[in-house]
Design a protein around this motif. Structure first.
Motif, short mmCIF file in Angstrom:
data_model
loop_
_atom_site.label_atom_id
_atom_site.label_comp_id
_atom_site.label_asym_id
_atom_site.label_seq_id
_atom_site.Cartn_x
_atom_site.Cartn_y
_atom_site.Cartn_z
N ARG A 111 0.84 -1.03 -0.10
CA ARG A 111 0.35 -0.64 -0.26
C ARG A 111 0.89 1.22 0.07
NH1 ARG A 111 -5.32 -1.46 -0.39
NH2 ARG A 111 -5.64 0.58 -0.41
N ASP A 133 -9.57 3.92 -0.95
CA ASP A 133 -9.25 4.14 0.20
C ASP A 133 -8.97 5.66 -0.44
OD1 ASP A 133 -7.32 3.41 -0.72
OD2 ASP A 133 -6.07 3.34 0.50
N ILE A 134 -9.55 5.91 -1.72
CA ILE A 134 -8.96 6.91 -2.10
C ILE A 134 -9.46 8.16 -1.29
CG2 ILE A 134 -9.11 8.90 -3.98
CD1 ILE A 134 -7.98 6.09 -4.74
N ARG A 185 -8.87 -5.57 6.02
CA ARG A 185 -7.69 -5.24 6.72
C ARG A 185 -7.27 -4.32 8.30
NH1 ARG A 185 -7.76 -3.96 1.08
NH2 ARG A 185 -8.28 -1.20 1.62
O1 DC Z 1 -11.36 -2.52 -8.04
P1 DC Z 1 -11.23 -4.07 -7.77
O2 DC Z 1 -11.82 -5.00 -7.77
O3 DC Z 1 -10.02 -4.02 -9.71
O4 DC Z 1 -9.45 -3.91 -6.98
C1 DC Z 1 -8.57 -5.40 -6.92
C2 DC Z 1 -8.25 -5.52 -5.67
O5 DC Z 1 -7.67 -4.80 -4.73
C3 DC Z 1 -9.48 -5.36 -4.42
O6 DC Z 1 -9.50 -6.35 -3.59
C4 DC Z 1 -9.45 -3.69 -3.80
C5 DC Z 1 -7.92 -3.87 -3.79
N1 DC Z 1 -7.99 -2.92 -4.36
C6 DC Z 1 -7.61 -1.49 -2.56
O7 DC Z 1 -7.23 -1.92 -1.82
N2 DC Z 1 -6.89 0.12 -3.36
C7 DC Z 1 -7.50 0.63 -3.49
N3 DC Z 1 -7.20 1.35 -3.63
C8 DC Z 1 -7.98 -0.20 -4.71
C9 DC Z 1 -8.59 -1.44 -4.81
#
Ligand code: DC
Length: 233
Positions: A111, A133-134, A185
């Motif tokens: 992350r 988490d934007i 998480r």
């Molecule tokens: O949106 P997605 O299904 O393509 O995302 C794939 C994985 O990444 C999903 O399990 C969540 C994680 N993810 C994240 O933890 N934080 C983000 N900003 C975007 C996705």
């Protein structure tokens, strides 16, 4: 001095229509779209390419600075992932990579590595970022933060319709599993920012949702402009 162009944050769980809504919103605003989930999928794919197990946290984290992640835009604005300069847009869209991304996204080191890339991609503004988490972590000062939501049943029905080879029960179970992992998480869990606008798309079409979001962006931009003018800037 001109104000930087806005950043729009769209968060929400799997299968809520985030990608379609974000793509359409970016198109209507003339902004760039950044699909942050694709970056986590890219890390999962890079690990698999190199024979690194997703369970080996230290090895997956050590891999992050060695790979290059970026995007190339399709004509319709859909971002396709570039991994080490190669278009891997199709390779990351598999159920296997969904589960790999869910695993590697729980590692704080992953992350942290992706945080810098996401901020870099949004630094010039005029961008819609979609993820988990934007609004809470990546761009807490975004002009507009949206939390999209819909019931598990509605999301599973939509996804099962999209992927005709998948069975509804399997899809519903997978969505519930990913929701639990994303929300549970310790590091940057999926959560609503206190100042986010929650939009429930269960009973709403994409067009209706996008219309509502465009109106919100316009209203906030006008308010920010007016504030600046009255401040004498
Ligand atoms: O949106 P997605 O299904 O393509 O995302 C794939 C994985 O990444 C999903 O399990 C969540 C994680 N993810 C994240 O933890 N934080 C983000 N900003 C975007 C996705």
């Amino acid at each position: 001095m001109t104000r930087p162009r806005p950043v729009i944050a769209i968060d929400g769980p799997a299968g809520v229509g985030k990608s379609t809504t974000s793509r359409e919103l970016a198109r209507r605003l003339g902004y760039t779209l950044v699909d942050t989930g694709a970056l986590y999928r890219g890390v999962a794919l890079a690990a698999r390419d190199r024979g690194i197990s997703w369970d080996e946290e230290a090895a997956v984290v050590a891999l992050c600075p060695q790979i290059e992640l970026g995007f190339v835009s399709q004509d319709d604005g859909t971002p396709r992932l570039l991994l080490d300069g190669r278009d891997r847009g199709d390779d990351i869209r598999t159920p296997e990579m969904s589960s790999g991304a869910s695993k590697v996204s729980a590692y704080p080191g992953v992350r942290r590595a992706l945080l810098g890339i996401q901020r870099q991609l949004g630094r010039e503004g005029g961008v819609v970022l979609e993820g988990r988490d934007i609004g809470t972590v990546v761009f807490p000062d975004a002009l507009l933060k949206v939390y999209l939501t819909a019931s598990v049943e509605v999301r599973a029905k939509r996804r099962a319709k999209e992927m005709t080879d998948l069975d509804y029960d399997e899809v519903a179970a997978d969505i519930a599993r990913r929701d639990a992992a994303d929300a549970g998480r310790d590091d940057s869990p999926l959560a609503t920012a206190g100042d986010a606008v929650t939009v429930d798309t269960s009973e709403m079409g994409i067009d209706e949702a996008v219309d509502a979001l465009v109106a919100m962006v316009e209203k906030r931009s006008a308010t920010a402009d007016a504030t600046e003018t009255s401040d004498g800037h």
